[in-house]
Scaffold this motif. Structure first.
Motif, short mmCIF file in Angstrom:
data_model
loop_
_atom_site.label_atom_id
_atom_site.label_comp_id
_atom_site.label_asym_id
_atom_site.label_seq_id
_atom_site.Cartn_x
_atom_site.Cartn_y
_atom_site.Cartn_z
N LEU A 67 0.76 -1.40 0.09
CA LEU A 67 -0.10 -0.16 0.14
C LEU A 67 0.83 1.19 -0.03
N ASN A 68 2.00 1.25 0.77
CA ASN A 68 2.96 2.21 0.92
C ASN A 68 3.63 2.57 -0.45
N THR A 70 2.20 1.64 -3.43
CA THR A 70 1.30 2.31 -4.15
C THR A 70 1.04 4.04 -3.83
N LEU A 71 0.70 4.07 -2.91
CA LEU A 71 0.81 5.31 -2.44
C LEU A 71 1.94 6.62 -2.68
N MET A 74 1.54 6.95 -6.50
CA MET A 74 0.33 7.67 -6.54
C MET A 74 0.75 9.45 -6.25
N LYS B 64 -5.72 2.52 3.37
CA LYS B 64 -6.62 2.10 2.25
C LYS B 64 -7.58 3.33 2.02
N GLU B 66 -6.59 6.29 2.74
CA GLU B 66 -5.75 7.47 2.00
C GLU B 66 -5.66 7.40 0.37
N GLN B 67 -5.57 5.73 0.21
CA GLN B 67 -5.60 5.45 -1.17
C GLN B 67 -6.89 5.86 -1.98
N GLU B 68 -7.92 5.58 -1.27
CA GLU B 68 -9.30 5.84 -1.95
C GLU B 68 -9.52 7.41 -2.01
N GLN B 180 -3.20 -0.02 -11.82
CA GLN B 180 -4.13 1.27 -11.50
C GLN B 180 -5.29 1.06 -11.88
N ASN B 183 -7.06 -1.05 -9.49
CA ASN B 183 -7.37 -0.12 -8.26
C ASN B 183 -8.66 0.71 -8.47
#
Lengths: 172, 188
Positions: A67-68, A70-71, A74, B64, B66-68, B180, B183
């Motif tokens: 997740l880190n 991916t973040l 992003m 999660k 934060e990602q959303e 991506q 996601n």
């Protein structure tokens, strides 16, 4: 032939009281041992739970790391897009500024805008006109400005001006 | 009753009592206490593990979320980056501002963050500077993430302006695009 009126009682090697003591000692030891076995069983159950939890924690660590990543990607993409937008705006503004700098008396025939420099080629009626009307504003925007002049038969001058900056044009 | 009490051998019973107490103390100290210690440490370890697991669960939930939030707030950015550069679209865009345009793809390079940068060199004619200003100002309306690259050249011949401009188009590589897309799809 009997010599006594009472019947003989069976006599044990271990006395009655000793038997009672042995019984209580055995019961007590048994209870302690049973409790120990129960605790052992509980320890095994707890350890297997802990092992399962540790496996789950390893999975969670991997999820967090993914997740880190991916973040971070992003964030990089968002930053990149923001930088691109800012760059496009800066460049557009710089272009407008340059077009506004050129006075009506001077004609520009060629312009090349680089990241840190601007090359202009054109014609000017006099050197002084270039110097006052174009060079002065260019000096306000650029760190260095240099111009070469070539006289034309009609008395005007062709010029090539190169202006340079230490920083990007958009920053000005 | 009296006979029974008289029959008790007190010295023997005291010895047995001491023996009983000794056996209990020995069992407790040599067997039960170590087992209880092991039990306590196992319970403590399990509690620690549970606390850590809960903390990690909440950390995952926060990440999660934060990602959303990133995906929903910047959906346009990610959609732009997911699209492969379309030469026809760039041609269509350039045609709005320039005439007789020529588009050539000059270079393609990749960054460390799995982003491919393809550079398109656009050349064409324009009748006025306003169109050139608009060409640079509206580049963000492209459906790709695009950046105007240097150098930018304008040459005047008679009353026609010849423009040469480079546009860098940013897009994600295939594998990154798939992740991506997944996601975005999972979010939907």
């Amino acid at each position: 032939m009997k010599y006594s009126f009472t019947h003989p009682l069976p006599k044990s090697i271990i006395s009655h009281q000793t038997k009672i003591w042995i019984f209580y000692i055995a019961i007590s030891v048994g209870i302690i041992y049973g409790y120990g076995v129960y605790l052992d069983y509980q320890i095994k159950t707890i350890k297997s739970h802990a092992q399962l939890s540790n496996t789950q924690i390893d999975g969670q660590d991997e999820s967090i790391s993914a997740l880190n990543n991916t973040l971070n990607k992003m964030r990089t993409e968002i930053k990149l897009e923001a930088q691109n937008l800012a760059h496009n705006k800066d460049l557009s503004d710089a272009l407008i500024k340059i077009f506004d700098l050129v006075p009506n008396q001077i004609t520009i025939n060629f312009m090349r805008l680089d990241e840190n420099s601007l090359m202009l080629k054109g014609t000017t009626p006099t050197r002084e006109a270039y110097s006052f009307l174009l060079e002065a504003p260019l000096r306000a925007v650029f760190d260095t400005t240099r111009a070469d002049f070539y006289a034309l038969p009609n008395g005007w001058f062709n010029f090539t001006s190169i202006s340079k900056n230490q920083s990007n044009l958009g920053a000005r | 009753m009296r006979d029974f009490i008289e029959s008790i051998d007190w010295s023997k019973n005291i010895v047995f009592l001491l023996l009983y107490a000794g056996i209990l103390v020995a069992c407790a100290s040599l067997y039960l206490l170590p087992v209880m210690d092991s039990y306590k440490s196992a319970v403590t370890e399990l509690r620690k593990t549970d606390i850590l697991k809960t903390q990690l669960d909440s950390a995952i939930s926060a990440l999660k979320a934060e990602q959303e939030a990133f995906l929903s707030e910047n959906a346009e950015v990610f959609t732009k980056l997911q699209k492969s550069p379309d030469k026809s679209e760039i041609t269509k865009y350039a045609n709005k501002y320039l005439k007789d345009i020529k588009i050539a793809e000059s270079t393609a390079e990749s960054t460390e963050s799995n982003i491919t940068i393809r550079t398109f060199k656009i050349s064409g004619k324009s009748q006025n500077l306003g169109k050139i200003k608009d060409l640079t100002a509206n580049i963000s309306t492209l459906q790709n993430s695009a950046k105007i690259a240097f150098p930018l050249t304008i040459r005047k011949e008679k009353n026609t302006l010849f423009v040469e401009i480079s546009v860098e188009v940013y897009s994600k590589k295939e594998s990154a695009q798939n992740t991506q897309s997944e996601n975005l799809m999972s979010k939907e």
